[in-house]
Design a protein around this motif. Structure first.
Motif, PDB file in Angstrom:
ATOM      1  N   ALA A   1       0.857  -1.181   0.000  1.00  0.00           N
ATOM      2  CA  ALA A   1       0.000   0.000   0.000  1.00  0.00           C
ATOM      3  C   ALA A   1       0.894   1.232   0.000  1.00  0.00           C
ATOM      4  CB  ALA A   1      -0.916  -0.005   1.221  1.00  0.00           C
ATOM      5  N   PRO A   2       0.405   2.361  -0.520  1.00  0.00           N
ATOM      6  CA  PRO A   2       1.227   3.575  -0.589  1.00  0.00           C
ATOM      7  C   PRO A   2       1.670   4.038   0.793  1.00  0.00           C
ATOM      8  CG  PRO A   2      -0.750   3.804  -1.924  1.00  0.00           C
ATOM      9  CD  PRO A   2      -0.925   2.560  -1.118  1.00  0.00           C
ATOM     10  N   LYS A   3       2.842   4.605   0.852  1.00  0.00           N
ATOM     11  CA  LYS A   3       3.329   5.167   2.099  1.00  0.00           C
ATOM     12  C   LYS A   3       2.517   6.399   2.474  1.00  0.00           C
ATOM     13  CE  LYS A   3       8.115   3.562   1.995  1.00  0.00           C
ATOM     14  NZ  LYS A   3       9.540   3.944   1.959  1.00  0.00           N
ATOM     15  N   SER A   4       2.447   6.657   3.754  1.00  0.00           N
ATOM     16  CA  SER A   4       1.750   7.845   4.243  1.00  0.00           C
ATOM     17  C   SER A   4       2.693   8.600   5.179  1.00  0.00           C
ATOM     18  CB  SER A   4       0.482   7.444   4.990  1.00  0.00           C
ATOM     19  OG  SER A   4      -0.197   8.564   5.469  1.00  0.00           O
ATOM     20  N   PRO A   5       2.941   9.875   4.913  1.00  0.00           N
ATOM     21  CA  PRO A   5       2.398  10.675   3.809  1.00  0.00           C
ATOM     22  C   PRO A   5       2.966  10.235   2.466  1.00  0.00           C
ATOM     23  CG  PRO A   5       4.110  11.894   4.933  1.00  0.00           C
ATOM     24  CD  PRO A   5       3.876  10.641   5.750  1.00  0.00           C
ATOM     25  N   GLU A   6       2.276  10.597   1.392  1.00  0.00           N
ATOM     26  CA  GLU A   6       2.688  10.191   0.061  1.00  0.00           C
ATOM     27  C   GLU A   6       4.063  10.767  -0.282  1.00  0.00           C
ATOM     28  OE1 GLU A   6      -0.228  11.490  -2.672  1.00  0.00           O
ATOM     29  OE2 GLU A   6      -1.791  10.105  -1.979  1.00  0.00           O
ATOM     30  N   PRO A   7       4.910   9.966  -0.972  1.00  0.00           N
ATOM     31  CA  PRO A   7       6.175  10.504  -1.492  1.00  0.00           C
ATOM     32  C   PRO A   7       5.884  11.617  -2.500  1.00  0.00           C
ATOM     33  CG  PRO A   7       6.153   8.103  -1.568  1.00  0.00           C
ATOM     34  CD  PRO A   7       4.754   8.535  -1.258  1.00  0.00           C
ATOM     35  N   PRO A   8       6.820  12.540  -2.706  1.00  0.00           N
ATOM     36  CA  PRO A   8       6.609  13.632  -3.676  1.00  0.00           C
ATOM     37  C   PRO A   8       6.272  13.077  -5.059  1.00  0.00           C
ATOM     38  CG  PRO A   8       8.583  14.029  -2.370  1.00  0.00           C
ATOM     39  CD  PRO A   8       8.130  12.639  -2.044  1.00  0.00           C
ATOM     40  N   ALA A   9       5.281  13.699  -5.721  1.00  0.00           N
ATOM     41  CA  ALA A   9       4.865  13.284  -7.055  1.00  0.00           C
ATOM     42  C   ALA A   9       5.360  14.292  -8.071  1.00  0.00           C
ATOM     43  CB  ALA A   9       3.347  13.164  -7.121  1.00  0.00           C
ATOM     44  N   HIS A  10       6.291  13.848  -8.938  1.00  0.00           N
ATOM     45  CA  HIS A  10       6.878  14.737  -9.929  1.00  0.00           C
ATOM     46  C   HIS A  10       6.150  14.664 -11.269  1.00  0.00           C
ATOM     47  CE1 HIS A  10      10.147  15.456  -7.126  1.00  0.00           C
ATOM     48  NE2 HIS A  10      10.327  14.150  -7.010  1.00  0.00           N
ATOM     49  N   ASP A  11       5.435  13.575 -11.505  1.00  0.00           N
ATOM     50  CA  ASP A  11       4.725  13.429 -12.771  1.00  0.00           C
ATOM     51  C   ASP A  11       3.564  12.467 -12.586  1.00  0.00           C
ATOM     52  OD1 ASP A  11       5.893  10.917 -12.622  1.00  0.00           O
ATOM     53  OD2 ASP A  11       7.474  11.394 -14.070  1.00  0.00           O
ATOM     54  N   LEU A  12       2.886  12.132 -13.704  1.00  0.00           N
ATOM     55  CA  LEU A  12       1.714  11.270 -13.650  1.00  0.00           C
ATOM     56  C   LEU A  12       2.049   9.893 -13.111  1.00  0.00           C
ATOM     57  CD1 LEU A  12      -1.259  10.716 -14.256  1.00  0.00           C
ATOM     58  CD2 LEU A  12      -0.595  10.164 -16.612  1.00  0.00           C
ATOM     59  N   VAL A  13       3.217   9.351 -13.479  1.00  0.00           N
ATOM     60  CA  VAL A  13       3.610   8.025 -12.999  1.00  0.00           C
ATOM     61  C   VAL A  13       3.719   8.020 -11.485  1.00  0.00           C
ATOM     62  CG1 VAL A  13       5.442   6.302 -13.001  1.00  0.00           C
ATOM     63  CG2 VAL A  13       4.784   7.402 -15.139  1.00  0.00           C
ATOM     64  N   ASP A  14       4.342   9.063 -10.909  1.00  0.00           N
ATOM     65  CA  ASP A  14       4.454   9.143  -9.454  1.00  0.00           C
ATOM     66  C   ASP A  14       3.081   9.241  -8.795  1.00  0.00           C
ATOM     67  OD1 ASP A  14       7.222   9.001  -9.332  1.00  0.00           O
ATOM     68  OD2 ASP A  14       7.486  11.158  -9.522  1.00  0.00           O
TER      69      ASP A  14
END
Length: 256
Positions: free
Chosen positions: A148-161
């Motif tokens: 499951a995704p980490k919380s808080p979410e890792p930084p999202a730089h693009d759509l894939v992230d």
């Protein structure tokens, strides 16, 4: 007796591994290359993509056939048919664009193509893992691990992230070779494209099955997915299926 005791000790050590340790070994394994020792194969790949409108009617359907090969540690796909006809120049251009997109998603994977595992260290770092137990999958012992995704979410730089930050599921990791044998992935919450103006992905359900063809050689042999969302103002649903079959040593004539 001594040999049996040693075997039990090794088995206990393996079963005592944590989910994070198993994933780390699997991610490391995915990056390893040993091209000189791997056999060469030819095989056939068939993909089916159906795009449905908001009423469930098929808007577009494409079945593609590839004459594929595995050599020098990587898969190579040659598009031979699209809906029963020879591919056009535009079909081949789209194939190259799709290959480039998937390579970007796989990051620094050293084994691109149908034999490649998507579990790179970069992708693995997006998730928390939990060991659910051990099971038998296709006659081989495997670890079953949820992610499951980490919380808080890792930084999202693009759509894939942004996509990686919203998916969860289950992995089956081969206990002997630490290869992914199966993956079930689903989307937890909606992902917008360009702030929602261009569209959004509301549902994703994807299954990947990988098969051990020879010692140290695993292939993505079956996958299926359902993707539901919106393109501009239109609701859409895309269903995909991909199957790799008829594996044979390189140089051997296909029996299909």
């Amino acid at each position: 007796m001594i040999i049996g005791a040693i075997g039990q000790t090794v088995a206990h050590a393996n079963s005592a591994m944590s989910a994070d340790e198993i994933i780390q070994r699997a991610a490391t394994r995915a990056q390893q290359t040993n091209t000189g020792a791997l056999p060469a194969f030819n095989y056939t790949k068939v993909t089916l993509t159906e795009e449905l409108d908001g009423s469930g009617n098929i808007r577009e359907r494409k079945e593609k056939v590839y004459d594929a090969s595995f050599r020098d540690g990587a898969s190579h796909l040659n598009l031979t048919e699209v809906n029963g006809h020879a591919p056009t120049a535009d079909d081949r251009k789209k194939q190259r664009e799709n290959a480039s997109m998937f390579q970007r998603l796989l990051g620094d994977s050293k084994k691109p193509g149908d034999n490649g595992s998507f579990l790179t260290p970069e992708i693995a770092a997006h998730f928390n893992y939990k060991l659910l137990g051990e099971t038998n999958l296709n006659g081989r012992a495997a670890y079953r691990i949820s992610f499951a995704p980490k919380s808080p979410e890792p930084p999202a730089h693009d759509l894939v992230d942004r996509l990686l930050n919203r998916v969860s599921g289950t992995l089956w990791i081969d206990r002997e070779e630490f290869e992914i044998a199966r993956a079930d992935v689903s989307l937890e919450s909606e992902v917008n494209v360009l702030g929602g103006f261009a569209g959004s992905l509301k549902k994703l359900a994807y299954t990947l099955v990988r098969t051990r063809i020879a010692d140290g050689v695993w292939f993505n042999t079956l996958s299926s997915g359902v993707f539901e969302g919106r393109k501009l103002l239109d609701s859409t649903c895309i269903k995909t299926k991909s199957e790799a079959t008829n594996f044979r040593p390189a140089g051997e004539i296909s029996k299909s």
